[in-house]
Design a protein around this motif. Structure first.
Motif, PDB file in Angstrom:
ATOM      1  N   ALA A 165       3.522  13.524 -14.761  1.00 59.66           N
ATOM      2  CA  ALA A 165       2.542  12.451 -14.560  1.00 59.66           C
ATOM      3  C   ALA A 165       1.975  12.497 -13.144  1.00 59.66           C
ATOM      4  N   TRP A 166       2.829  12.772 -12.168  1.00 58.95           N
ATOM      5  CA  TRP A 166       2.381  12.898 -10.772  1.00 58.95           C
ATOM      6  C   TRP A 166       1.288  13.954 -10.656  1.00 58.95           C
ATOM      7  N   ALA A 167       1.495  15.110 -11.294  1.00 60.96           N
ATOM      8  CA  ALA A 167       0.497  16.184 -11.242  1.00 60.96           C
ATOM      9  C   ALA A 167      -0.763  15.814 -12.012  1.00 60.96           C
ATOM     10  N   ALA A 168      -0.613  15.032 -13.077  1.00 58.50           N
ATOM     11  CA  ALA A 168      -1.774  14.654 -13.882  1.00 58.50           C
ATOM     12  C   ALA A 168      -2.698  13.689 -13.150  1.00 58.50           C
ATOM     13  N   TRP A 169      -2.193  13.041 -12.102  1.00 58.81           N
ATOM     14  CA  TRP A 169      -3.009  12.066 -11.392  1.00 58.81           C
ATOM     15  C   TRP A 169      -4.090  12.707 -10.532  1.00 58.81           C
ATOM     16  N   TRP A 170      -3.827  13.869  -9.961  1.00 60.13           N
ATOM     17  CA  TRP A 170      -4.768  14.428  -8.975  1.00 60.13           C
ATOM     18  C   TRP A 170      -6.153  14.696  -9.539  1.00 60.13           C
ATOM     19  N   PRO A 171      -6.299  15.232 -10.767  1.00 66.73           N
ATOM     20  CA  PRO A 171      -7.651  15.392 -11.302  1.00 66.73           C
ATOM     21  C   PRO A 171      -8.396  14.069 -11.479  1.00 66.73           C
ATOM     22  N   VAL A 172      -7.651  12.952 -11.639  1.00 63.79           N
ATOM     23  CA  VAL A 172      -8.295  11.647 -11.764  1.00 63.79           C
ATOM     24  C   VAL A 172      -9.069  11.310 -10.496  1.00 63.79           C
ATOM     25  N   TYR A 177     -12.910   8.966  -9.166  1.00 64.16           N
ATOM     26  CA  TYR A 177     -13.210   8.412  -7.848  1.00 64.16           C
ATOM     27  C   TYR A 177     -14.103   9.318  -7.003  1.00 64.16           C
ATOM     28  N   GLY A 178     -14.394  10.506  -7.500  1.00 61.17           N
ATOM     29  CA  GLY A 178     -15.271  11.412  -6.772  1.00 61.17           C
ATOM     30  C   GLY A 178     -14.693  11.896  -5.456  1.00 61.17           C
ATOM     31  N   GLN A 179     -13.356  11.980  -5.394  1.00 63.76           N
ATOM     32  CA  GLN A 179     -12.703  12.418  -4.168  1.00 63.76           C
ATOM     33  C   GLN A 179     -11.938  13.713  -4.409  1.00 63.76           C
ATOM     34  N   ARG A 180     -11.935  14.559  -3.407  1.00 64.84           N
ATOM     35  CA  ARG A 180     -11.197  15.806  -3.496  1.00 64.84           C
ATOM     36  C   ARG A 180      -9.695  15.515  -3.380  1.00 64.84           C
ATOM     37  N   PRO A 181      -8.890  16.019  -4.302  1.00 63.72           N
ATOM     38  CA  PRO A 181      -7.445  15.811  -4.187  1.00 63.72           C
ATOM     39  C   PRO A 181      -6.903  16.440  -2.909  1.00 63.72           C
ATOM     40  N   SER A 198      -9.873   4.147  -0.407  1.00 71.10           N
ATOM     41  CA  SER A 198     -10.611   3.554  -1.535  1.00 71.10           C
ATOM     42  C   SER A 198     -10.162   4.087  -2.892  1.00 71.10           C
ATOM     43  N   VAL A 199      -8.897   4.454  -2.983  1.00 65.12           N
ATOM     44  CA  VAL A 199      -8.304   4.875  -4.254  1.00 65.12           C
ATOM     45  C   VAL A 199      -6.947   4.180  -4.395  1.00 65.12           C
ATOM     46  N   PRO A 200      -6.405   4.092  -5.606  1.00 63.26           N
ATOM     47  CA  PRO A 200      -5.100   3.448  -5.767  1.00 63.26           C
ATOM     48  C   PRO A 200      -3.994   4.203  -5.034  1.00 63.26           C
TER      49      PRO A 200
END
Length: 237
Positions: A165-172, A177-181, A198-200
């Motif tokens: 789940a931790w790894a699945a978050w970065w593409p979000v 959010y339009g931000q580079r991981p 400006s992200v969770p």
């Protein structure tokens, strides 16, 4: 699939679309086989046998991101983390934290409600051996991205249950959010915390699997600490 997810106007639309997904042949075959063969203890029950949508209010400030439904849990009951040992541990902790109205989740009609919390999985179908493939994870990702997009206005904290789940978050971060991981990616660990602009906030928590809870790798006190921290970061009383 991307188009179907994008068309969902609200969580009800999204949940209905998720429940009608047949995108991954291996997962479809497995979830339906499990629902047909059943576990002996549940032989008299009708299994859900479909993808499992998220659970919780549309204005949640905390999200809990899991791996995938359990074959005889969510795949049986139609509600995530419901009807298995992992759910027993998770919902007991949520109740202690004041985020669930009851400490158990046994069936979709048992009266459970969540407060300020939405639960969903990176992969929406039960996978063989609890191990979805990277391709299945990526195929399912549009559902996750749209769900986060729909609760984005209020979402403040994401609790990732396990390294998957931790790894699945970065593409979000990129898709919603339009931000580079971040590079390199922060390492997963229990109690790990990453924050961006400006992200969770992202919190790591060992998965509530039987392997972790039965061996004491994850204790109730450890879960309580994670949810206390999540509430503090999200501004939830």
């Amino acid at each position: 699939m991307v188009a179907r997810a994008a068309r969902a106007a609200d969580l009800a639309d999204l949940d209905g679309a998720v429940s009608d997904c047949f995108a991954c042949p291996r997962l479809v075959a497995w979830r339906e086989e499990v629902a047909r063969v059943k576990r002996a203890a549940f032989r008299d029950q009708d299994y859900w046998g479909r993808p499992v949508p998220g659970l919780g209010p549309p204005d949640a400030r905390i999200a809990i991101l899991g791996l995938a439904p359990a074959a005889h849990g969510g795949n049986r009951t139609g509600r995530i983390f419901t009807g298995d040992r992992s759910g027993d541990v998770l919902f007991a902790a949520l109740h202690r934290a004041g985020l669930a109205n009851q400490p158990t989740s046994v069936a979709s009609d048992d009266g459970l409600t969540l407060r300020e919390t939405r639960i969903f999985a990176a992969v929406r179908c039960a996978p063989p051996d609890n191990k979805p493939t990277p391709a299945e994870r990526d195929t399912c990702a549009p559902w996750l991205h749209r769900e986060v997009e729909l609760i984005r206005p209020t979402l403040r904290v994401v609790v990732a249950l396990g390294a998957f789940a931790w790894a699945a978050w970065w593409p979000v971060l990129r898709q919603v959010y339009g931000q580079r991981p971040p590079t390199p990616r922060p390492a997963f660990g229990h109690g790990a915390h990453w924050s961006g602009e400006s992200v969770p906030d992202l919190l790591g928590c060992y998965h509530v699997s039987q392997q972790n809870t039965f061996t004491g790798r994850l204790t109730p006190a450890m879960l309580d600490d994670v949810f206390t921290r999540a509430k503090d970061l999200a501004g939830v009383d």
